[in-house]
Scaffold this motif. Structure first.
Motif, PDB file in Angstrom:
ATOM      1  N   SER A  54      -0.656 -11.622  -4.970  1.00 27.31           N
ATOM      2  CA  SER A  54      -0.658 -11.266  -6.390  1.00 27.31           C
ATOM      3  C   SER A  54       0.743 -11.013  -6.931  1.00 27.31           C
ATOM      4  O   SER A  54       1.565 -10.375  -6.267  1.00 27.31           O
ATOM      5  CB  SER A  54      -1.491  -9.995  -6.596  1.00 27.31           C
ATOM      6  OG  SER A  54      -1.396  -9.583  -7.941  1.00 27.31           O
ATOM      7  N   SER A  56       1.245  -8.970  -9.185  1.00 29.63           N
ATOM      8  CA  SER A  56       1.318  -7.530  -9.471  1.00 29.63           C
ATOM      9  C   SER A  56       1.974  -6.773  -8.311  1.00 29.63           C
ATOM     10  O   SER A  56       2.414  -5.637  -8.495  1.00 29.63           O
ATOM     11  CB  SER A  56      -0.083  -6.968  -9.729  1.00 29.63           C
ATOM     12  OG  SER A  56      -0.931  -7.246  -8.633  1.00 29.63           O
ATOM     13  N   SER A  57       2.094  -7.407  -7.163  1.00 25.59           N
ATOM     14  CA  SER A  57       2.717  -6.743  -6.007  1.00 25.59           C
ATOM     15  C   SER A  57       4.226  -6.621  -6.145  1.00 25.59           C
ATOM     16  O   SER A  57       4.900  -6.155  -5.226  1.00 25.59           O
ATOM     17  CB  SER A  57       2.387  -7.499  -4.721  1.00 25.59           C
ATOM     18  OG  SER A  57       1.011  -7.599  -4.556  1.00 25.59           O
ATOM     19  N   TYR A 299      -9.431  -3.191  -6.222  1.00 18.98           N
ATOM     20  CA  TYR A 299      -8.535  -2.119  -5.759  1.00 18.98           C
ATOM     21  C   TYR A 299      -8.920  -0.869  -6.529  1.00 18.98           C
ATOM     22  O   TYR A 299      -8.552  -0.699  -7.692  1.00 18.98           O
ATOM     23  CB  TYR A 299      -7.090  -2.529  -6.040  1.00 18.98           C
ATOM     24  CG  TYR A 299      -6.046  -1.461  -5.757  1.00 18.98           C
ATOM     25  CD1 TYR A 299      -6.257  -0.464  -4.817  1.00 18.98           C
ATOM     26  CD2 TYR A 299      -4.829  -1.476  -6.428  1.00 18.98           C
ATOM     27  CE1 TYR A 299      -5.302   0.500  -4.559  1.00 18.98           C
ATOM     28  CE2 TYR A 299      -3.849  -0.515  -6.183  1.00 18.98           C
ATOM     29  CZ  TYR A 299      -4.104   0.479  -5.244  1.00 18.98           C
ATOM     30  OH  TYR A 299      -3.152   1.433  -4.996  1.00 18.98           O
ATOM     31  N   HIS A 392       3.613  -3.992   2.002  1.00 13.13           N
ATOM     32  CA  HIS A 392       2.209  -4.284   1.653  1.00 13.13           C
ATOM     33  C   HIS A 392       1.978  -5.775   1.364  1.00 13.13           C
ATOM     34  O   HIS A 392       0.862  -6.160   1.043  1.00 13.13           O
ATOM     35  CB  HIS A 392       1.796  -3.501   0.406  1.00 13.13           C
ATOM     36  CG  HIS A 392       1.810  -2.017   0.578  1.00 13.13           C
ATOM     37  ND1 HIS A 392       0.736  -1.212   0.260  1.00 13.13           N
ATOM     38  CD2 HIS A 392       2.756  -1.180   1.039  1.00 13.13           C
ATOM     39  CE1 HIS A 392       1.026   0.055   0.512  1.00 13.13           C
ATOM     40  NE2 HIS A 392       2.268   0.096   0.985  1.00 13.13           N
ATOM     41  N   ILE A 393       3.029  -6.596   1.416  1.00 13.35           N
ATOM     42  CA  ILE A 393       2.867  -7.949   0.848  1.00 13.35           C
ATOM     43  C   ILE A 393       3.364  -9.078   1.762  1.00 13.35           C
ATOM     44  O   ILE A 393       3.702 -10.162   1.287  1.00 13.35           O
ATOM     45  CB  ILE A 393       3.555  -8.029  -0.543  1.00 13.35           C
ATOM     46  CG1 ILE A 393       5.041  -7.650  -0.449  1.00 13.35           C
ATOM     47  CG2 ILE A 393       2.827  -7.147  -1.545  1.00 13.35           C
ATOM     48  CD1 ILE A 393       5.803  -7.924  -1.751  1.00 13.35           C
ATOM     49  N   SER A 396       1.288 -12.398   1.721  1.00 16.88           N
ATOM     50  CA  SER A 396       1.560 -13.280   0.577  1.00 16.88           C
ATOM     51  C   SER A 396       2.992 -13.790   0.555  1.00 16.88           C
ATOM     52  O   SER A 396       3.238 -14.905   0.115  1.00 16.88           O
ATOM     53  CB  SER A 396       1.211 -12.574  -0.742  1.00 16.88           C
ATOM     54  OG  SER A 396       1.757 -11.292  -0.773  1.00 16.88           O
TER      55      SER A 396
END
Ligand SMILES: Cc1cc2nc3c(=O)[nH]c(=O)nc-3n(C[C@H](O)[C@H](O)[C@H](O)COP(=O)(O)OP(=O)(O)OC[C@H]3O[C@@H](n4cnc5c(N)ncnc54)[C@H](O)[C@@H]3O)c2cc1C
Length: 430
Positions: A54, A56-57, A299, A392-393, A396
């Motif tokens: 995403s 948004s990350s 989420y 956290h990413i 991706s």
């Protein structure tokens, strides 16, 4: 072998999403690549995640406002942050991480992560297609539901940043949310639908498909624990679990949460220390109730979990519940309290059958003090390249990391600005 061929030879340590991506991207540029892992590809952190890709990350956890929200994060029952006493082992990371929760760091990090995320998204799409697993990608975004108007209001600053970056989102009221996800309990007053987002239905299968592509294209695979790394004249030597030494002109350390431990054990990086932290997280799988489904991951901030629709290894539908952050020593014993609390919250919003036996999993998000991964060559250690710290990413952003690293190693113009990720930012702190 001529000199050019030797100089384009590299060993990548670690076959999670990041290492496999580095291997694929380097191979595409004509490098002769050997990939090493103690397990089959994609069995650790890159397996257990929520599978979300995403834009948004781009928002790091350590952002302006973190200090003010710390008391409630620490004290609130069911918060998405839990600190265990063993977290003291990485206090050096913790104070640096908190120090970066300021506007100047945030501005650099959000721009840098956005570039890496977008590069990764394009690369994932190309690789998913090439590996014939594009059916694993769902272009349905992800949802952040809010139980109360006040909770929704408290997310205003994040929404503003997403708007500034042009991330496609839509605010949904309760009826619109119900129309999009009819099986969610009607307990949410609002939701943010992040549309610039996709998800995969089995992260481990994606890593394995990429690794298979690498092997098919002639890549070399060695399954072994790497015990130590040593600098040699004109290259590097890594030692396998049988004690045999292997020479390589270039080495990439992509061992996720174990990267810094190997560098420290090998004592190859004097005057350089990342001070990594470990944001641990759990997952548990649930069988689905017939006729009940989710179209995209949700989420739920107040419940402190992400619930993602997934396929298990047999292709059956399952729901994967992943937890927020547990700060503890990387190898401390699991504490299922956070997972139980997340399950209680999730059961209030979606009917789910019993947990899949033996599905509990614990992993560590490997996080640098400034929330930006380390991508590049270590100062004063020619041929030692780093690709870790993806917090956290990393699922991706593995592919963009691979592309950037392959461009740096091939001395080419880079697709994105490499400076925010450069290892030399950790030189001065020591
Ligand atoms: C609960 C949770 C949810 C998450 N959700 C998302 C998400 O939705 N989207 C997202 O993008 N990211 C997510 N992440 C983060 C993401 O999973 C990680 O950032 C990413 O997987 C890191 O990949 P990696 O390749 O660096 O590490 P890993 O996947 O851990 O790979 C490291 C590899 O190194 C190997 N290794 C370690 N030591 C040695 C050694 N000595 N010798 C040989 N091999 C060794 C391991 O076997 C492993 O295969 C989540 C993480 C967690 C914990």
């Amino acid at each position: 072998m001529n000199l050019f061929e030797t100089s384009r030879q590299v060993t990548v340590l670690g076959a999670g999403m990041v290492g496999v991506s580095c291997a694929l991207a380097l191979q595409a540029k004509g490098w002769r690549v050997t990939l090493v892992d103690q397990q089959a590809p994609g069995e650790e952190t890159s397996h257990g995640n929520a599978g979300v890709l995403s834009r948004s990350s781009l928002l790091p956890f350590n952002r302006p406002g973190l200090w003010q929200s710390l008391p409630s994060l620490l004290l609130r029952q069911g918060s998405h942050l839990k600190i265990r006493p063993s977290a003291i082992t990485h206090w050096q990371w913790l104070w640096r991480f908190l120090w970066h929760a300021k506007r100047s760091s945030f501005e650099v990090t959000t721009v840098a992560l956005d570039g890496l995320i977008q590069l990764s998204s394009d690369t994932h799409r190309a690789w998913l297609k090439r590996a014939h697993v594009e059916n694993r990608l769902r272009d349905t975004g992800w949802l952040w539901p809010y139980a109360h108007t006040d909770a929704f209001k408290s997310g205003a600053a994040s929404r503003e940043v997403l708007q500034e970056f042009g991330v496609a989102t839509e605010v949904l009221n309760a009826p619109a949310l119900r129309a999009l996800e009819p099986h969610l309990a009607p307990s949410f007053s609002h939701a943010l639908w992040v549309k610039d987002a996709a998800s995969v239905d089995n992260p481990r299968a994606v890593v394995k498909a990429y690794a298979a592509q690498f092997l098919e294209a002639g890549g070399q695979w060695v399954q072994s624990k790497v015990s130590v790394l040593q600098q040699r004249p004109s290259g590097w030597q890594w030692v396998d679990q049988a004690g045999s030494a292997h020479w390589t002109p270039h080495v990439v350390v992509a061992l996720g949460p174990w990267s810094e431990s190997l560098l420290e054990a090998s004592q190859v990086t004097a005057n350089f220390k990342v001070n990594m932290g470990f944001e641990r997280g759990y997952h548990r799988h649930f069988q689905t109730v017939e006729g009940v489904s989710l179209g995209r991951p949700i989420y739920d901030l107040s419940g402190a979990y992400v619930l993602s629709p997934m396929k298990d290894e047999q292709g059956q539908d399952v729901l994967r519940l992943t937890t927020g952050v547990e700060l503890a020593a990387r190898d401390a014993a699991p504490n299922l309290q956070q997972l139980e609390s997340a399950e209680n919250s999730a059961r209030r919003v979606l009917p789910m059958k019993s947990a899949v036996p033996h599905s509990d999993w614990l992993g560590s998000r490997p996080t640098t003090p400034d929330s930006r991964p380390v991508i590049g060559e270590v100062p004063n250690a020619p041929g030692l390249w780093l690709a870790f710290g993806h917090q956290h990413i990393g699922f991706s952003t593995g592919p963009g990391t691979g592309v950037l690293l392959s461009e740096l190693m091939s001395r080419e113009a880079t697709s994105i600005d490499p400076r925010p990720f450069a290892p030399d930012r950790f030189e001065a702190l020591f």
